[in-house]
Design an enzyme around this catalytic site. Structure first.
Site, short mmCIF file in Angstrom:
data_model
loop_
_atom_site.label_atom_id
_atom_site.label_comp_id
_atom_site.label_asym_id
_atom_site.label_seq_id
_atom_site.Cartn_x
_atom_site.Cartn_y
_atom_site.Cartn_z
N CYS A 194 -0.09 -38.14 -32.73
CA CYS A 194 0.87 -37.04 -32.81
C CYS A 194 0.60 -36.25 -34.08
CB CYS A 194 2.30 -37.55 -32.81
SG CYS A 194 3.48 -36.21 -32.94
N MET B 193 8.08 -31.24 -31.45
CA MET B 193 9.35 -31.86 -31.08
C MET B 193 9.78 -32.83 -32.19
SD MET B 193 10.23 -30.78 -28.03
CE MET B 193 9.41 -29.63 -26.93
#
Lengths: 209, 303
Positions: free
Chosen positions: B127, B69
């Protein structure tokens, strides 16, 4: 979801399906759609889906399909479905657009009502100005609509005032398409998963002005 | 029966919505909070907004999903205003704010802005697909300790440090977070991964690489929790591929006090929390054991 390699992936509705062929109707509005317009025959794109909730398919009711501008595209797919599986009871089609050149698929859908904002085709004004009259005239039992959010808001009110159910396909920016990322959230609803077609009870949350 | 105390937060059950899943706004988080859940976590937020990557940003794969994302978020100030409506009543579901920052000062600033509306801060140190953030800082123990310490100085509420499995030894990172002042660890985030479309002969993700989640990574996560349980003295929140009640119990046995659920929603929808809760309840009843007794029980070496 349509993947344009090297560019982006965008949500699009299906315009028509014939055998193994899927037809998309794409308006050039941004980078991804510009790239789609530039494709040549034989170029390849990716497709995944369809996702979420679709239109109902009532064959024993008088239904009006209301398309606002390019919103007619998914309704065209639904109309084809009626033509194939319920030829004796086709829905009534109402088409609205800003101007005559934005009216799509007129010949094929044979709309009973055409409205343009500038009066270059059909009646002049907004589709919502003329819809209550059409509902009465054909004794409509359901509205199935797709178009700009303001149009959906107005048609939701018209449906409520007429005491008939409404289904609307809503548009929102999407990333995952499968109810995980939250990009397409409207209030507490996910357009990708709870929608994109919402029925009266859900629209009550989404269309209140 | 399933109530837990996680770093002072009272959770009605040990199930937590994982960061990155659905947590974009107040109303959708509220909807998840009404689904038999112990706590919810927001999507990760930074000091300024990020648009995220071009698509495709998610790809289904065997036993999981790959996503990139790109940490899309409107920035912490917009998030703080959005979440100001969250009900902070003691009986309400605790809201955990996930934050990231490329430097200790930046992470501390983000945490300080969101802390007034949150019950706890989760620092995203893991992440795998945002250059300069997440795993880029989360794989170095000194950076991790400094970031956690800076956030510790900035807020009074509990701090959870979310760790990546993509390091040589996760216990070194876990201990660094503990020394920095973390109240709990979350293990694990997604694993760096990629997929290629053989027809188009291109990487499927817009960002080329992404993070793998779902059942495929559960055994890796179980091992990470198991190792961390031996290495640290703070509670561990297990995360990675939980779809069923059995999966959640496995994490508890490995040493998790609570668990996070994210990708499982793609398989089961939002009823997943009720399904897992009921299964855990039945297990505890049948086995005549309390949830607290179950934590880390797989570490017994003899019968």
């Amino acid at each position: 979801m349509v993947w344009i390699p090297g560019c982006d992936e965008i949500p699009l509705s299906i315009s028509s399906v014939t055998g193994p062929n899927v037809e998309l109707t794409v308006v050039r509005v941004g980078e991804a759609t510009t790239r789609l317009h530039a494709l040549k025959i034989g170029d390849q794109i990716g497709l995944r889906g369809p996702y979420g909730q679709g239109f109902s398919f009532p064959t024993n009711e008088t239904t009006i399909l209301v398309g606002g501008g390019y919103g007619i595209v998914p309704l065209r797919f639904l109309f084809h479905h009626y033509r194939r599986y319920s030829p004796a009871k086709l829905p009534v089609v109402a088409l609205g657009a800003k101007t005559a050149t934005s009216l799509l698929f007129i010949a094929e859908l044979n709309p009973q009502l055409i409205v343009t904002e500038d009066g270059t085709a059909g009646k002049k004004g907004l589709i919502s100005d003329f819809l209550p009259g059409l509902i009465k005239q054909v004794q409509a039992q359901r509205l199935i609509v797709c178009g700009p959010q303001e149009m959906v808001n107005t048609l939701y009110e018209i449906a409520c005032n007429s005491g008939i159910p409404i289904e609307a396909s809503l548009e929102e920016y999407m990333r995952c398409g499968i109810g995980l990322c939250g990009s397409c959230v409207k209030r507490a609803l996910l357009v990708c998963n709870d929608g994109p077609v919402f029925t009266t009870d859900k629209l009550a949350l989404l269309c209140k002005l | 029966m399933l109530e837990i105390n996680l770093c002072g937060m009272r959770l009605k059950n040990p199930l937590i919505l994982a960061s990155g899943i659905l947590g974009t706004g107040n109303d959708i988080l509220r909807r998840v909070a009404e689904c038999n859940i112990g706590a919810v976590t927001t999507k990760s937020m930074g000091l300024v907004s990020r648009p995220g990557y071009s698509g495709p940003s998610i790809v289904a794969t065997d036993c999981g999903y790959l996503n990139a994302m790109g940490l899309p978020n409107p920035g912490v100030k917009v998030f703080a205003a959005e979440l100001a409506r969250w009900d902070k009543h003691p009986a309400a579901v605790p809201l955990i704010a996930s934050i990231y920052g490329s430097t200790p000062a930046e992470a501390a600033e983000v945490a300080a802005i969101i802390a007034p509306v949150a019950a706890a801060i989760e620092i995203n140190l893991s992440c795998p697909h945002a250059s300069g953030y997440g795993l880029a800082v989360g794989s170095d123990p000194q950076s991790v300790e400094k970031i956690v310490y800076a956030v510790r100085q900035a807020v009074q509420i509990p701090i959870l440090a979310k760790l990546s499995p993509a390091v040589a030894d996760i216990t070194i990172i876990g201990k660094a977070a503990e020394s920095g002042g973390a109240d709990a660890l979350v293990a694990i985030n997604t694993l760096p991964a990629m997929a290629i479309d053989i027809t188009l002969r291109r990487p499927l993700l817009g960002n080329i690489t992404g993070g793998l989640s779902g059942p495929a990574i559960r055994p890796i996560a179980i091992r990470a929790v198991y190792e961390l349980y031996k290495a640290v003295n703070i509670p561990i929140v297990g995360s990675g591929g939980i779809v069923t009640g059995e999966d959640a119990i496995e994490f508890i046995l490995a040493g998790a006090t609570a668990v996070q659920i994210g990708t499982g929603i793609a398989y089961k929808g939002l009823t997943i929390f009720t399904e897992i809760e009921e299964r855990m309840r039945r297990y505890l009843q049948q086995e005549r054991i309390s949830l607290a007794e179950l934590v880390g029980l797989a570490h017994r070496m003899s019968l």
